[in-house]
Design a protein around this motif. Structure first.
Motif, mmCIF file in Angstrom:
data_model
loop_
_atom_site.group_PDB
_atom_site.id
_atom_site.type_symbol
_atom_site.label_atom_id
_atom_site.label_comp_id
_atom_site.label_asym_id
_atom_site.label_seq_id
_atom_site.Cartn_x
_atom_site.Cartn_y
_atom_site.Cartn_z
ATOM 1 N N ARG A 45 0.830 -1.210 0.000
ATOM 2 C CA ARG A 45 0.000 0.000 0.000
ATOM 3 C C ARG A 45 0.863 1.259 0.000
ATOM 4 N N LYS A 46 1.941 1.243 0.763
ATOM 5 C CA LYS A 46 2.814 2.417 0.793
ATOM 6 C C LYS A 46 3.467 2.664 -0.568
ATOM 7 N N ILE A 47 3.922 1.592 -1.208
ATOM 8 C CA ILE A 47 4.524 1.722 -2.535
ATOM 9 C C ILE A 47 3.491 2.239 -3.529
ATOM 10 N N SER A 48 2.256 1.785 -3.387
ATOM 11 C CA SER A 48 1.174 2.246 -4.269
ATOM 12 C C SER A 48 0.914 3.731 -4.071
ATOM 13 N N GLU A 49 0.817 4.139 -2.802
ATOM 14 C CA GLU A 49 0.546 5.542 -2.502
ATOM 15 C C GLU A 49 1.659 6.460 -2.992
ATOM 16 N N ALA A 50 2.885 5.950 -3.004
ATOM 17 C CA ALA A 50 4.012 6.741 -3.493
ATOM 18 C C ALA A 50 4.039 6.834 -5.021
ATOM 19 N N GLY A 51 3.245 6.015 -5.694
ATOM 20 C CA GLY A 51 3.224 6.029 -7.154
ATOM 21 C C GLY A 51 4.319 5.218 -7.810
ATOM 22 N N PHE A 52 5.055 4.421 -7.021
ATOM 23 C CA PHE A 52 6.200 3.699 -7.572
ATOM 24 C C PHE A 52 5.794 2.581 -8.527
ATOM 25 N N HIS A 53 4.579 2.025 -8.368
ATOM 26 C CA HIS A 53 4.141 0.996 -9.308
ATOM 27 C C HIS A 53 3.975 1.567 -10.725
ATOM 28 N N GLY A 54 3.861 2.878 -10.819
ATOM 29 C CA GLY A 54 3.689 3.508 -12.130
ATOM 30 C C GLY A 54 4.980 3.821 -12.846
ATOM 31 N N VAL A 55 6.133 3.596 -12.188
ATOM 32 C CA VAL A 55 7.423 3.857 -12.842
ATOM 33 C C VAL A 55 7.609 2.853 -13.982
ATOM 34 N N GLY A 56 7.853 3.360 -15.186
ATOM 35 C CA GLY A 56 8.004 2.503 -16.362
ATOM 36 C C GLY A 56 6.716 2.306 -17.133
ATOM 37 N N ILE A 57 5.588 2.803 -16.605
ATOM 38 C CA ILE A 57 4.310 2.742 -17.311
ATOM 39 C C ILE A 57 4.025 4.114 -17.914
ATOM 40 N N ALA A 58 3.609 4.120 -19.167
ATOM 41 C CA ALA A 58 3.383 5.379 -19.872
ATOM 42 C C ALA A 58 2.318 6.223 -19.167
#
Length: 387
Positions: A45-58
């Motif tokens: 959840r913390k990684i999600s809130e930081a937006g890190f899952h979006g790194v590398g996604i357009a």
């Protein structure tokens, strides 16, 4: 030769480091790792809130944009504290965003990429089988049989990390039995884990315990046609380019662990006293610290070179293999020396060195053994195939 990261990349690296210090410190990573049976949903959840899952996604799919260099900076920054728990981010990044982002249809991208970027989807990888290990194709017994509207899949996968909590598994199966070469006739499926006939069982293991690695059993599992990723029968051609990304990011993870090892070892050498002073005054300890620092910088050069080549769209298979072998072997040596410097405290679960040491050992084995990577390096030099 310009070894300097851009101002934007330097800022991103600092952002990751500050976030780790604030949201995912080493003390918390130790707590997460102690509970071997509980997936660290709070970390996800913390990684999600930081937006890190979006790194590398357009950005058009809700991501942060960025390329493999940004993924390297993220993996390295997370691993300094989290060690192997960094794969809480990394597995979905590879299985979901990287594979779907490259080979997915427009509909698959619209369905999955925004959900991955927001942290609403977790993914796992289902390649390895019980009788195979690195020999993925030779041991491939999982079969996909074509039926009206989709495929029926039977088989078993192993070492599928996060599959017990994942929403989808990126699954490799043979869909043609009679082919000229064994890399032909294999397909990739986007397998929902809640599909009828899918069961998982966790595997107790040495390191990365809280992450959860599983056996996956597939009993007459129906997967619709729209969940085939890419062209049926050509999965191996699709996977090869993405495997370079996985090896580079794993190498960056090793680099981050070395950052953590060196940081902890230097601090302990300055604080621990014996025979009338800090142990850091002993030449043997100083040499250990110097070795770790040199290994870290050696790996850094190779990892960033491979990432730089891939970011430019240039061939990097050889460089990715080399970076993976060197980084995974040096991080093991570094963690072992770090444990030696800390002595009994290094062996204690109250410190992070034992966690680094246990987590690092896997990376000489997976996702490809260093022996197999060396085979590829030698073949690129003109040597005959040895397996």
């Amino acid at each position: 030769m310009d070894f300097e990261l851009s101002q934007q990349q330097q800022l991103f690296g600092k952002t990751v480091r500050d976030w780790v210090e604030r949201e995912a410190p080493k003390s918390w990573a130790r707590e997460l790792e102690r509970d071997e049976t509980a997936f660290p949903h709070a970390l996800w959840r913390k990684i999600s809130e930081a937006g890190f899952h979006g790194v590398g996604i357009a950005e058009e799919y809700g991501g942060q944009g960025g390329d493999v260099l940004d993924q390297v900076l993220l993996a390295r920054g997370l691993a300094r504290s989290l060690g192997g728990l960094t794969w809480v981010w990394g597995i979905t990044s590879f299985a979901g965003s990287k594979s779907v982002g490259v080979y997915g249809t427009s509909e698959q991208k619209r369905q999955h990429l925004p959900a991955i970027a927001e942290g609403r989807e977790k993914w796992a990888i289902g390649f390895t089988e019980p009788g195979g290990g690195t020999d993925v194709l030779g041991a491939l017994r999982t079969r996909g049989r074509k039926v009206d509207g989709g495929w029926v899949i039977n088989g078993q996968k192993t070492w599928s990390s996060m599959s017990h909590v994942a929403d989808y598994i990126l699954l490799l199966a043979r869909t043609q039995d009679y082919v000229e070469k064994r890399h032909q006739g294999v397909s990739l499926f986007i397998l929902p884990t809640d599909a009828a006939g899918v069961t998982t069982r966790e595997i107790p293991k040495l390191g990365m315990r809280a992450l959860g690695s599983c056996d996956v059993f597939l009993d007459d599992v129906f997967v619709p046609d729209e969940n085939v990723l890419g062209e049926p029968g050509r999965a191996w051609h699709q996977l090869l380019p993405t495997l370079n990304n996985e090896r580079i990011v794993l190498s960056a993870l090793c680099l981050g662990i070395m950052d953590g090892v060196l940081e902890d070892a230097v601090r302990y050498a300055g604080e621990r006293t014996a025979f009338g002073g800090p142990i850091g005054r002993f030449q043997a300890v100083q040499h250990y610290l110097a070795d770790i620092a040199m290994w870290r910088d050696q790996a850094e050069l190779m990892v960033y070179r491979a990432a730089w080549l891939q970011s430019l769209g240039r061939p990097c298979g050889q460089e990715a293999n080399m970076a993976k072998v060197v980084a995974s072997e040096l991080v093991g040596k570094a963690a072992d020396l770090g444990l030696q410097i800390l002595g009994g405290m290094g062996y204690s679960a109250e410190t992070d060195m034992q966690r680094y040491w246990r987590d690092a050992r896997l990376f000489r084995i997976g996702p490809v053994t260093n022996e197999m990577a060396r085979n590829g390096i030698a073949e690129a030099l003109g040597m005959p195939r040895s397996y």
